[in-house]
Design an enzyme around this catalytic site. Structure first.
Site, PDB file in Angstrom:
ATOM      1  N   LYS A 281       0.816  -1.216   0.000  1.00  0.00           N
ATOM      2  CA  LYS A 281       0.000   0.000   0.000  1.00  0.00           C
ATOM      3  C   LYS A 281       0.849   1.266   0.000  1.00  0.00           C
ATOM      4  O   LYS A 281       1.806   1.375   0.753  1.00  0.00           O
ATOM      5  CB  LYS A 281      -0.901  -0.011   1.247  1.00  0.00           C
ATOM      6  CG  LYS A 281      -1.945   1.078   1.268  1.00  0.00           C
ATOM      7  CD  LYS A 281      -3.146   0.627   2.058  1.00  0.00           C
ATOM      8  CE  LYS A 281      -4.238   1.672   2.089  1.00  0.00           C
ATOM      9  NZ  LYS A 281      -4.664   2.173   0.791  1.00  0.00           N
TER      10      LYS A 281
ATOM     11  N   GLY B  19       6.466   0.811   5.809  1.00  0.00           N
ATOM     12  CA  GLY B  19       7.373  -0.127   5.137  1.00  0.00           C
ATOM     13  C   GLY B  19       7.447   0.118   3.640  1.00  0.00           C
ATOM     14  O   GLY B  19       8.520   0.067   3.039  1.00  0.00           O
ATOM     15  N   CYS B  20       6.300   0.412   3.046  1.00  0.00           N
ATOM     16  CA  CYS B  20       6.257   0.635   1.597  1.00  0.00           C
ATOM     17  C   CYS B  20       6.963   1.940   1.223  1.00  0.00           C
ATOM     18  O   CYS B  20       7.604   2.027   0.180  1.00  0.00           O
ATOM     19  CB  CYS B  20       4.817   0.637   1.106  1.00  0.00           C
ATOM     20  SG  CYS B  20       3.998  -0.958   1.376  1.00  0.00           S
ATOM     21  N   THR B  21       6.852   2.937   2.094  1.00  0.00           N
ATOM     22  CA  THR B  21       7.540   4.204   1.849  1.00  0.00           C
ATOM     23  C   THR B  21       9.050   4.006   1.937  1.00  0.00           C
ATOM     24  O   THR B  21       9.801   4.476   1.067  1.00  0.00           O
ATOM     25  CB  THR B  21       7.066   5.276   2.845  1.00  0.00           C
ATOM     26  OG1 THR B  21       5.652   5.482   2.654  1.00  0.00           O
ATOM     27  CG2 THR B  21       7.801   6.591   2.639  1.00  0.00           C
TER      28      THR B  21
ATOM     29  N   ALA C 188      10.196   2.110  -1.220  1.00  0.00           N
ATOM     30  CA  ALA C 188      10.171   2.971  -2.408  1.00  0.00           C
ATOM     31  C   ALA C 188      11.325   3.966  -2.375  1.00  0.00           C
ATOM     32  O   ALA C 188      11.986   4.202  -3.394  1.00  0.00           O
ATOM     33  CB  ALA C 188       8.836   3.698  -2.508  1.00  0.00           C
TER      34      ALA C 188
END
Length: 156
Positions: free
Chosen positions: A38, A43-45, A48
């Site tokens: 998401k 974690g995704c930030t 990325a």
């Protein structure tokens, strides 16, 4: 779907930069295809931004980075702009591509079960075959591991 050296499933998806992207567009280049749950989550930030920070090194290795999540193109646009991501984020709202790669799985959190993306990365070689797959990815150090694999295994 994590066997290596088999053909990577092709796909066509809408991208954050107002394009439609097909995996086959990148035949002749290495591709890092990373699936994440998401936009805008911690974690995704981090993941990325790690790919962003190493993007010049991937580019030097003739390697394209593509991120995929079920989020909308509009969400991807905001996420990419906020974190100055130099690579496209692809929208897979009906998770067909995630299913093709075997990363749309049953997850559990706080005793609740639901379907979602298992954080995973695939390196696809210049011939369109899966050279390496990582599933259940832990973000810390992952991007460096992917870069090292490409440097050691996919460079002439």
């Amino acid at each position: 779907m994590t066997a290596t050296r088999q053909a990577a499933p092709d796909f066509t998806l809408e991208a954050s930069d107002n394009r439609t992207i097909s995996l086959s567009d990148y035949r002749g280049k290495n591709v890092v295809l990373y699936f994440y749950p998401k936009d805008m989550t911690p974690g995704c930030t981090t993941e990325a931004c790690d790919f962003r920070d190493y993007h010049p090194k991937f580019a030097q290795l003739d390697t394209v980075v593509l991120g995929i999540s079920p989020d909308s193109v509009k969400s991807h646009d905001k996420f990419a702009a906020k974190h100055e991501l130099p690579f496209p984020l692809l929208a897979d709202p009906d998770h067909q591509v995630a299913e093709a790669y075997g990363v749309w799985v049953l997850k559990k959190m706080y005793g609740r079960e639901y379907m979602g993306i298992e954080r995973s990365t695939f390196v696809i070689d210049k011939e369109g075959r899966i050279a390496k797959a990582w599933t259940k990815v832990k973000v810390k150090g992952h991007v460096q591991e992917v870069l090292q694999f490409i440097q050691e295994e996919l460079q002439p």
